[in-house]
Enzyme design. Sequence first.
Site, PDB file in Angstrom:
ATOM      1  N   GLU A   1      11.977  47.156  96.677  1.00 45.15           N
ATOM      2  CA  GLU A   1      11.328  46.007  95.769  1.00 45.15           C
ATOM      3  C   GLU A   1      11.057  44.775  96.725  1.00 45.15           C
ATOM      4  O   GLU A   1      10.312  43.751  96.181  1.00 45.15           O
ATOM      5  CB  GLU A   1      12.457  45.454  94.667  1.00 45.15           C
ATOM      6  CG  GLU A   1      12.623  46.876  93.722  1.00 45.15           C
ATOM      7  CD  GLU A   1      13.527  46.462  92.510  1.00 45.15           C
ATOM      8  OE1 GLU A   1      13.538  45.262  92.118  1.00 45.15           O
ATOM      9  OE2 GLU A   1      14.159  47.383  91.951  1.00 45.15           O
TER      10      GLU A   1
ATOM     11  N   LYS B   1      17.532  40.531  98.264  1.00 40.06           N
ATOM     12  CA  LYS B   1      17.527  41.733  99.317  1.00 40.06           C
ATOM     13  C   LYS B   1      16.457  41.422 100.486  1.00 40.06           C
ATOM     14  O   LYS B   1      17.029  41.765 101.611  1.00 40.06           O
ATOM     15  CB  LYS B   1      17.134  43.015  98.642  1.00 40.06           C
ATOM     16  CG  LYS B   1      18.077  43.122  97.351  1.00 40.06           C
ATOM     17  CD  LYS B   1      19.500  43.722  98.092  1.00 40.06           C
ATOM     18  CE  LYS B   1      19.416  44.954  98.875  1.00 40.06           C
ATOM     19  NZ  LYS B   1      21.009  45.658  99.141  1.00 40.06           N
TER      20      LYS B   1
HETATM   21  P1  NAD Z   1      25.720  48.941  91.897  1.00 41.86           P
HETATM   22  O1  NAD Z   1      25.441  47.644  90.976  1.00 41.86           O
HETATM   23  O2  NAD Z   1      25.907  50.105  91.109  1.00 41.86           O
HETATM   24  O3  NAD Z   1      26.955  48.709  92.859  1.00 41.86           O
HETATM   25  C1  NAD Z   1      27.224  47.715  93.604  1.00 41.86           C
HETATM   26  C2  NAD Z   1      28.521  47.544  94.131  1.00 41.86           C
HETATM   27  O4  NAD Z   1      28.802  46.723  94.974  1.00 41.86           O
HETATM   28  C3  NAD Z   1      29.397  47.647  93.231  1.00 41.86           C
HETATM   29  O5  NAD Z   1      30.708  48.526  92.998  1.00 41.86           O
HETATM   30  C4  NAD Z   1      30.289  46.403  93.032  1.00 41.86           C
HETATM   31  O6  NAD Z   1      31.403  46.134  92.452  1.00 41.86           O
HETATM   32  C5  NAD Z   1      30.134  46.145  94.395  1.00 41.86           C
HETATM   33  N1  NAD Z   1      29.888  44.395  94.713  1.00 41.86           N
HETATM   34  C6  NAD Z   1      29.162  43.700  94.334  1.00 41.86           C
HETATM   35  N2  NAD Z   1      29.333  42.360  94.655  1.00 41.86           N
HETATM   36  C7  NAD Z   1      30.453  42.496  95.816  1.00 41.86           C
HETATM   37  C8  NAD Z   1      31.041  41.685  96.615  1.00 41.86           C
HETATM   38  N3  NAD Z   1      30.775  40.426  96.668  1.00 41.86           N
HETATM   39  N4  NAD Z   1      31.908  42.309  97.671  1.00 41.86           N
HETATM   40  C9  NAD Z   1      32.326  43.593  97.588  1.00 41.86           C
HETATM   41  N5  NAD Z   1      31.745  44.548  96.572  1.00 41.86           N
HETATM   42  C10 NAD Z   1      30.779  43.887  95.863  1.00 41.86           C
HETATM   43  O7  NAD Z   1      24.546  49.009  92.762  1.00 41.86           O
HETATM   44  P2  NAD Z   1      23.697  50.423  93.269  1.00 41.86           P
HETATM   45  O8  NAD Z   1      22.556  50.546  92.368  1.00 41.86           O
HETATM   46  O9  NAD Z   1      24.748  51.303  93.547  1.00 41.86           O
HETATM   47  O10 NAD Z   1      23.102  49.931  94.635  1.00 41.86           O
HETATM   48  C11 NAD Z   1      23.657  49.814  95.848  1.00 41.86           C
HETATM   49  C12 NAD Z   1      22.798  49.371  96.959  1.00 41.86           C
HETATM   50  O11 NAD Z   1      21.598  49.948  97.110  1.00 41.86           O
HETATM   51  C13 NAD Z   1      22.086  47.864  96.732  1.00 41.86           C
HETATM   52  O12 NAD Z   1      22.445  47.370  97.898  1.00 41.86           O
HETATM   53  C14 NAD Z   1      20.965  47.904  96.224  1.00 41.86           C
HETATM   54  O13 NAD Z   1      20.181  46.932  96.726  1.00 41.86           O
HETATM   55  C15 NAD Z   1      20.359  49.285  96.620  1.00 41.86           C
HETATM   56  N6  NAD Z   1      19.428  49.964  96.256  1.00 41.86           N
HETATM   57  C16 NAD Z   1      19.469  50.274  94.866  1.00 41.86           C
HETATM   58  C17 NAD Z   1      18.640  51.327  94.292  1.00 41.86           C
HETATM   59  C18 NAD Z   1      18.799  51.785  92.793  1.00 41.86           C
HETATM   60  O14 NAD Z   1      17.747  52.307  92.203  1.00 41.86           O
HETATM   61  N7  NAD Z   1      19.946  51.548  92.068  1.00 41.86           N
HETATM   62  C19 NAD Z   1      17.547  51.405  95.093  1.00 41.86           C
HETATM   63  C20 NAD Z   1      17.242  51.136  96.016  1.00 41.86           C
HETATM   64  C21 NAD Z   1      18.319  50.206  96.813  1.00 41.86           C
HETATM   65  P1  TYD Z   2      15.517  49.085  86.016  1.00 45.62           P
HETATM   66  O1  TYD Z   2      15.833  50.232  85.890  1.00 45.62           O
HETATM   67  O2  TYD Z   2      16.087  47.794  85.874  1.00 45.62           O
HETATM   68  O3  TYD Z   2      14.893  49.143  87.501  1.00 45.62           O
HETATM   69  P2  TYD Z   2      13.919  47.985  88.579  1.00 45.62           P
HETATM   70  O4  TYD Z   2      13.513  46.898  87.623  1.00 45.62           O
HETATM   71  O5  TYD Z   2      14.810  47.715  89.779  1.00 45.62           O
HETATM   72  O6  TYD Z   2      12.830  48.786  88.722  1.00 45.62           O
HETATM   73  O7  TYD Z   2      13.969  49.360  85.199  1.00 45.62           O
HETATM   74  C1  TYD Z   2      13.101  50.335  85.502  1.00 45.62           C
HETATM   75  C2  TYD Z   2      11.925  49.966  84.633  1.00 45.62           C
HETATM   76  O8  TYD Z   2      12.203  50.191  83.383  1.00 45.62           O
HETATM   77  C3  TYD Z   2      11.499  48.654  85.010  1.00 45.62           C
HETATM   78  O9  TYD Z   2       9.783  48.627  85.145  1.00 45.62           O
HETATM   79  C4  TYD Z   2      11.736  47.606  83.613  1.00 45.62           C
HETATM   80  C5  TYD Z   2      11.634  48.761  82.545  1.00 45.62           C
HETATM   81  N1  TYD Z   2      12.864  48.744  81.557  1.00 45.62           N
HETATM   82  C6  TYD Z   2      12.493  48.741  80.321  1.00 45.62           C
HETATM   83  O10 TYD Z   2      11.212  48.854  79.807  1.00 45.62           O
HETATM   84  N2  TYD Z   2      13.433  48.580  79.361  1.00 45.62           N
HETATM   85  C7  TYD Z   2      14.817  48.275  79.766  1.00 45.62           C
HETATM   86  O11 TYD Z   2      15.707  48.240  79.079  1.00 45.62           O
HETATM   87  C8  TYD Z   2      15.203  48.266  81.175  1.00 45.62           C
HETATM   88  C9  TYD Z   2      16.574  48.004  81.641  1.00 45.62           C
HETATM   89  C10 TYD Z   2      14.289  48.489  82.084  1.00 45.62           C
END
Ligand code: NAD
Ligand code: TYD
Length: 349
Positions: free
Chosen positions: A134, A161
């Site tokens: 993103e 980020k």
């Molecule tokens: P998540 O929200 O599920 O988990 C985040 C974790 O970080 C949680 O366990 C939370 O307790 C911990 N945390 C938050 N603030 C904290 C702090 N101040 N100190 C210590 N721990 C803290 O997130 P996720 O989806 O598992 O994402 C993990 C990483 O991967 C993030 O850096 C996110 O930007 C990146 N990422 C996520 C996605 C996705 O699709 N979810 C995609 C690409 C990159």
């Molecule tokens: P999301 O899972 O929040 O991931 P990101 O915004 O980081 O890509 O959302 C994925 C896509 O789905 C995004 O285009 C927003 C859309 N979305 C909905 O249409 N309805 C919802 O309730 C949510 C949470 C997301």
Amino acid sequence: MSKTILITGGAGFIGSHVVRLFVNKYPDYKIVNLDKLTYAGNLENLRDIENKDNYIFEKGDIVDEGYVNDLFAKYNFDGVIHLAAESHVDRSITNPMEFIMTNVVGTVNLLNVAKDAWKGNEDGKLFYHVSTDEVYGSLGDTGLFLETTSYDPQSPYSSSKASSDHFVRAYGNTYGIPFVISNCSNNYGPSQFPEKLLPLFINNIRNGKALPVYGDGKFTRDWLYVVDHAIAIDKIYHEGRNGETYNIGGFNEWTNIDLIKLLCKQMDIALGNEARTAEKLITYVKDRPGHDKRYAIDANKLKNELGWEPSLQFEEGLMKTIAWYLANEKWMDSINSGDYQKYYEQQYS
Ligand code: NAD
Ligand code: TYD
């Protein structure tokens, strides 16, 4: 060779899969999981490995300088895999400051402590920063994000980020901290908090609740199974080149509405419902402000340099994901109470 690695955010969605993979694959490593246990952190995600000899959990905040200093002094880390973050775009729109604190200040705090702890002894050390696609902003109908694409973040989440990515590079350039960054597309799979699209919709279908599709539903995301992300992180941690960025993606673009229709079809089968039952729950709602139109990753650098490719076809990954949520209804139900309900009402009322 034995190593002591700090994994931050290991109780969250992706972090828990990374912790599990490292703990099981590297019995000689000591894996320390530092997590604040915010609403998104859940130690249930790690029940299967919590008693392993090479795993330690530490509850703490990456923003707390004294605490992080003490932790580095206690364990003498060889490496950091930094995943802790505030991670949900919608929450960043309502409360950006939380994102600046954890994602920017927390990351810089970790970098400062690592810099001082490793000073003059950087050989064999690594700061691995886990980031998102993103940061590159939003694509039009064509094109893909490359590692060389200029940063153009559009939401408070992606801006925080992007800022943290810049600080990691700045600390590498200025202080010589060995680092690597990966930018990954949307993950899906077991134990994702039900505020993100797929677990939210699985949960709602299970409970016969409306499926809130933002805007016209024609927004595109590139989806990757979370275990494949963890495998990529393992490869990059061990084989990635110092100072490099690697994009990670699923080669798997879907518009939200097509994805949701596929999910509905698979949920009907999994629940033994008549065809088209879940689809009736689709409800178009007000769009997310500043909603990014399309993300799509070119992951060929990772594929060509390190031989990584997604292992699962999307339909198969989605079926596995649905099966996990239906087999772990207790996990979902424990989240469905209290604060989650408050969030849900605020976000979707
Ligand atoms: P998540 O929200 O599920 O988990 C985040 C974790 O970080 C949680 O366990 C939370 O307790 C911990 N945390 C938050 N603030 C904290 C702090 N101040 N100190 C210590 N721990 C803290 O997130 P996720 O989806 O598992 O994402 C993990 C990483 O991967 C993030 O850096 C996110 O930007 C990146 N990422 C996520 C996605 C996705 O699709 N979810 C995609 C690409 C990159
Ligand atoms: P999301 O899972 O929040 O991931 P990101 O915004 O980081 O890509 O959302 C994925 C896509 O789905 C995004 O285009 C927003 C859309 N979305 C909905 O249409 N309805 C919802 O309730 C949510 C949470 C997301």
